[in-house]
Design a protein around this motif. Sequence first.
Motif, PDB file in Angstrom:
ATOM      1  N   ARG A 165      16.702  -1.724   7.218  1.00 20.98           N
ATOM      2  CA  ARG A 165      17.653  -1.070   6.321  1.00 20.98           C
ATOM      3  C   ARG A 165      16.854  -0.161   5.401  1.00 20.98           C
ATOM      4  NH1 ARG A 165      16.638  -6.107   5.634  1.00 20.98           N
ATOM      5  NH2 ARG A 165      15.714  -6.884   3.703  1.00 20.98           N
ATOM      6  N   GLY A 166      17.551   0.756   4.754  1.00 22.45           N
ATOM      7  CA  GLY A 166      16.869   1.622   3.806  1.00 22.45           C
ATOM      8  C   GLY A 166      16.762   0.945   2.467  1.00 22.45           C
ATOM      9  N   LEU A 167      15.558   0.674   2.022  1.00 23.66           N
ATOM     10  CA  LEU A 167      15.350   0.003   0.740  1.00 23.66           C
ATOM     11  C   LEU A 167      15.366   1.013  -0.392  1.00 23.66           C
ATOM     12  CD1 LEU A 167      12.399  -2.417   1.641  1.00 23.66           C
ATOM     13  CD2 LEU A 167      14.846  -2.914   1.628  1.00 23.66           C
ATOM     14  N   ILE A 168      15.776   0.533  -1.563  1.00 24.24           N
ATOM     15  CA  ILE A 168      15.595   1.360  -2.748  1.00 24.24           C
ATOM     16  C   ILE A 168      14.118   1.289  -3.121  1.00 24.24           C
ATOM     17  CG2 ILE A 168      17.963   1.061  -3.538  1.00 24.24           C
ATOM     18  CD1 ILE A 168      16.951  -1.034  -5.515  1.00 24.24           C
ATOM     19  N   GLN A 169      13.668   2.313  -3.796  1.00 24.17           N
ATOM     20  CA  GLN A 169      12.238   2.436  -4.019  1.00 24.17           C
ATOM     21  C   GLN A 169      11.652   1.249  -4.772  1.00 24.17           C
ATOM     22  OE1 GLN A 169      10.235   5.896  -6.195  1.00 24.17           O
ATOM     23  NE2 GLN A 169      10.165   6.530  -4.050  1.00 24.17           N
ATOM     24  N   SER A 170      12.375   0.681  -5.693  1.00 27.37           N
ATOM     25  CA  SER A 170      11.854  -0.445  -6.466  1.00 27.37           C
ATOM     26  C   SER A 170      11.642  -1.682  -5.600  1.00 27.37           C
ATOM     27  CB  SER A 170      12.792  -0.768  -7.626  1.00 27.37           C
ATOM     28  OG  SER A 170      14.081  -1.113  -7.146  1.00 27.37           O
ATOM     29  N   SER A 171      12.199  -1.694  -4.399  1.00 24.12           N
ATOM     30  CA  SER A 171      12.064  -2.842  -3.493  1.00 24.12           C
ATOM     31  C   SER A 171      10.974  -2.657  -2.453  1.00 24.12           C
ATOM     32  CB  SER A 171      13.394  -3.111  -2.775  1.00 24.12           C
ATOM     33  OG  SER A 171      14.398  -3.487  -3.686  1.00 24.12           O
ATOM     34  N   PHE A 172      10.424  -1.467  -2.354  1.00 31.93           N
ATOM     35  CA  PHE A 172       9.439  -1.189  -1.312  1.00 31.93           C
ATOM     36  C   PHE A 172       8.280  -2.172  -1.348  1.00 31.93           C
ATOM     37  CE2 PHE A 172       9.732   3.416   0.373  1.00 31.93           C
ATOM     38  CZ  PHE A 172      11.111   3.372   0.400  1.00 31.93           C
ATOM     39  N   ARG A 173       7.817  -2.532  -2.537  1.00 34.77           N
ATOM     40  CA  ARG A 173       6.578  -3.287  -2.666  1.00 34.77           C
ATOM     41  C   ARG A 173       6.768  -4.790  -2.484  1.00 34.77           C
ATOM     42  NH1 ARG A 173       3.312  -2.401  -6.344  1.00 34.77           N
ATOM     43  NH2 ARG A 173       3.862  -0.255  -6.845  1.00 34.77           N
ATOM     44  N   SER A 174       7.994  -5.256  -2.300  1.00 32.84           N
ATOM     45  CA  SER A 174       8.232  -6.695  -2.184  1.00 32.84           C
ATOM     46  C   SER A 174       8.155  -7.144  -0.737  1.00 32.84           C
ATOM     47  CB  SER A 174       9.619  -7.044  -2.737  1.00 32.84           C
ATOM     48  OG  SER A 174       9.908  -8.414  -2.486  1.00 32.84           O
ATOM     49  N   PRO A 175       7.197  -8.012  -0.389  1.00 33.13           N
ATOM     50  CA  PRO A 175       7.089  -8.493   0.992  1.00 33.13           C
ATOM     51  C   PRO A 175       8.352  -9.193   1.477  1.00 33.13           C
ATOM     52  CG  PRO A 175       5.131  -9.080  -0.269  1.00 33.13           C
ATOM     53  CD  PRO A 175       6.138  -8.567  -1.247  1.00 33.13           C
ATOM     54  N   HIS A 176       9.103  -9.760   0.572  1.00 33.80           N
ATOM     55  CA  HIS A 176      10.289 -10.535   0.960  1.00 33.80           C
ATOM     56  C   HIS A 176      11.396  -9.645   1.526  1.00 33.80           C
ATOM     57  CE1 HIS A 176       8.389 -13.890  -1.011  1.00 33.80           C
ATOM     58  NE2 HIS A 176       8.291 -13.196  -2.140  1.00 33.80           N
ATOM     59  N   GLU A 177      11.293  -8.329   1.313  1.00 29.40           N
ATOM     60  CA  GLU A 177      12.312  -7.417   1.820  1.00 29.40           C
ATOM     61  C   GLU A 177      12.120  -7.107   3.308  1.00 29.40           C
ATOM     62  OE1 GLU A 177      14.900  -6.349   0.293  1.00 29.40           O
ATOM     63  OE2 GLU A 177      14.474  -6.761  -1.820  1.00 29.40           O
ATOM     64  N   TYR A 178      10.983  -7.478   3.872  1.00 33.12           N
ATOM     65  CA  TYR A 178      10.646  -7.076   5.240  1.00 33.12           C
ATOM     66  C   TYR A 178      10.838  -8.240   6.200  1.00 33.12           C
ATOM     67  CZ  TYR A 178       8.861  -3.040   2.811  1.00 33.12           C
ATOM     68  OH  TYR A 178       8.773  -1.929   2.016  1.00 33.12           O
ATOM     69  N   ASP A 179      11.536  -7.960   7.284  1.00 28.00           N
ATOM     70  CA  ASP A 179      11.884  -9.001   8.247  1.00 28.00           C
ATOM     71  C   ASP A 179      10.871  -9.141   9.384  1.00 28.00           C
ATOM     72  OD1 ASP A 179      15.375  -7.997   8.029  1.00 28.00           O
ATOM     73  OD2 ASP A 179      14.211  -9.364   6.782  1.00 28.00           O
ATOM     74  N   VAL A 201       0.834  -1.207   0.000  1.00 26.35           N
ATOM     75  CA  VAL A 201       0.000   0.000   0.000  1.00 26.35           C
ATOM     76  C   VAL A 201       0.872   1.263   0.000  1.00 26.35           C
ATOM     77  CG1 VAL A 201      -1.734   1.312   1.271  1.00 26.35           C
ATOM     78  CG2 VAL A 201      -1.863  -1.181   1.208  1.00 26.35           C
ATOM     79  N   ALA A 202       1.776   1.359   0.961  1.00 31.51           N
ATOM     80  CA  ALA A 202       2.621   2.547   1.078  1.00 31.51           C
ATOM     81  C   ALA A 202       3.841   2.211   1.922  1.00 31.51           C
ATOM     82  CB  ALA A 202       1.855   3.702   1.719  1.00 31.51           C
ATOM     83  N   GLY A 203       4.937   2.925   1.652  1.00 33.24           N
ATOM     84  CA  GLY A 203       6.156   2.695   2.419  1.00 33.24           C
ATOM     85  C   GLY A 203       6.924   3.979   2.632  1.00 33.24           C
ATOM     86  N   ILE A 204       7.749   3.987   3.668  1.00 29.91           N
ATOM     87  CA  ILE A 204       8.554   5.173   3.982  1.00 29.91           C
ATOM     88  C   ILE A 204       9.931   4.740   4.436  1.00 29.91           C
ATOM     89  CG2 ILE A 204       7.664   5.255   6.360  1.00 29.91           C
ATOM     90  CD1 ILE A 204       7.841   8.341   6.153  1.00 29.91           C
ATOM     91  N   ARG A 205      10.923   5.409   3.887  1.00 27.98           N
ATOM     92  CA  ARG A 205      12.293   5.166   4.306  1.00 27.98           C
ATOM     93  C   ARG A 205      12.613   6.195   5.380  1.00 27.98           C
ATOM     94  NH1 ARG A 205      15.414   4.817  -0.789  1.00 27.98           N
ATOM     95  NH2 ARG A 205      15.559   7.094  -0.669  1.00 27.98           N
ATOM     96  N   TRP A 206      12.834   5.705   6.593  1.00 21.51           N
ATOM     97  CA  TRP A 206      12.875   6.571   7.764  1.00 21.51           C
ATOM     98  C   TRP A 206      13.964   7.636   7.648  1.00 21.51           C
ATOM     99  CZ3 TRP A 206       9.451   6.525  11.794  1.00 21.51           C
ATOM    100  CH2 TRP A 206       9.786   7.262  12.917  1.00 21.51           C
ATOM    101  N   ALA A 207      15.130   7.262   7.158  1.00 21.51           N
ATOM    102  CA  ALA A 207      16.282   8.164   7.204  1.00 21.51           C
ATOM    103  C   ALA A 207      16.065   9.445   6.418  1.00 21.51           C
ATOM    104  CB  ALA A 207      17.525   7.441   6.700  1.00 21.51           C
ATOM    105  N   ASP A 208      15.453   9.348   5.242  1.00 21.10           N
ATOM    106  CA  ASP A 208      15.308  10.536   4.397  1.00 21.10           C
ATOM    107  C   ASP A 208      13.862  10.846   4.039  1.00 21.10           C
ATOM    108  OD1 ASP A 208      16.366   8.970   1.225  1.00 21.10           O
ATOM    109  OD2 ASP A 208      14.756   8.506   2.645  1.00 21.10           O
ATOM    110  N   ASN A 209      12.925  10.151   4.688  1.00 25.04           N
ATOM    111  CA  ASN A 209      11.502  10.415   4.484  1.00 25.04           C
ATOM    112  C   ASN A 209      11.034  10.129   3.055  1.00 25.04           C
ATOM    113  OD1 ASN A 209       9.102  11.185   5.794  1.00 25.04           O
ATOM    114  ND2 ASN A 209       9.199  13.248   4.913  1.00 25.04           N
ATOM    115  N   ASN A 210      11.779   9.318   2.330  1.00 27.10           N
ATOM    116  CA  ASN A 210      11.344   8.932   0.988  1.00 27.10           C
ATOM    117  C   ASN A 210      10.100   8.068   1.086  1.00 27.10           C
ATOM    118  OD1 ASN A 210      11.665   6.721  -1.428  1.00 27.10           O
ATOM    119  ND2 ASN A 210      12.334   8.760  -2.037  1.00 27.10           N
ATOM    120  N   LYS A 211       9.082   8.359   0.276  1.00 21.08           N
ATOM    121  CA  LYS A 211       7.804   7.662   0.356  1.00 21.08           C
ATOM    122  C   LYS A 211       7.425   7.072  -0.993  1.00 21.08           C
ATOM    123  CE  LYS A 211       6.371  11.067   3.766  1.00 21.08           C
ATOM    124  NZ  LYS A 211       5.382  12.117   4.115  1.00 21.08           N
ATOM    125  N   TYR A 212       6.662   6.003  -0.937  1.00 19.26           N
ATOM    126  CA  TYR A 212       6.233   5.334  -2.165  1.00 19.26           C
ATOM    127  C   TYR A 212       4.848   4.759  -1.932  1.00 19.26           C
ATOM    128  CZ  TYR A 212       6.551   2.267  -6.261  1.00 19.26           C
ATOM    129  OH  TYR A 212       6.338   1.638  -7.459  1.00 19.26           O
TER     130      TYR A 212
END
Length: 126
Positions: free
Chosen positions: A100-114, A47-58
């Motif tokens: 970790r800070g994900l690149i935006q293309s990885s935000f939507r992949s459930p496998h990236e989340y621990d 649905v939505a994601g945020i990279r905490w360090a730089d507030n990047n959102k997707y």
Amino acid sequence: VQLQASGGGLVRPGGSLRLSCTASGRTFRSSTVAWFRQAPGKEREFVAGIRWADNNKYYKDSVKGRFTISRDYAKNTVNLEMNSLKPEDTAVYSCALAPRGLIQSSFRSPHEYDYWGQGTLVTVSS
């Protein structure tokens, strides 16, 4: 690490809800936090994601302009403000954390989340 999602409920079409995700056992610093949802009979979707360090959102395309993800430093919380809700937004919403800070293309992949929270039900119905 435990994630706690809250804020779900029953709302009429066009209404609003705010979901919150809090973490115990670590801070969100240097992490990527995302919201996923799963409707009955459907696959889980980003649905939505945020990279905490730089507030990047997707955002998922269908929620752009209606949903806003944000971070709250003081409360170590990630919020999802949902406006103009539609019946098709009905689902169990879960928050997830990648330490970790994900690149935006990885935000939507459930496998990236621990780490995953237990989910909170959002029902949009008249």
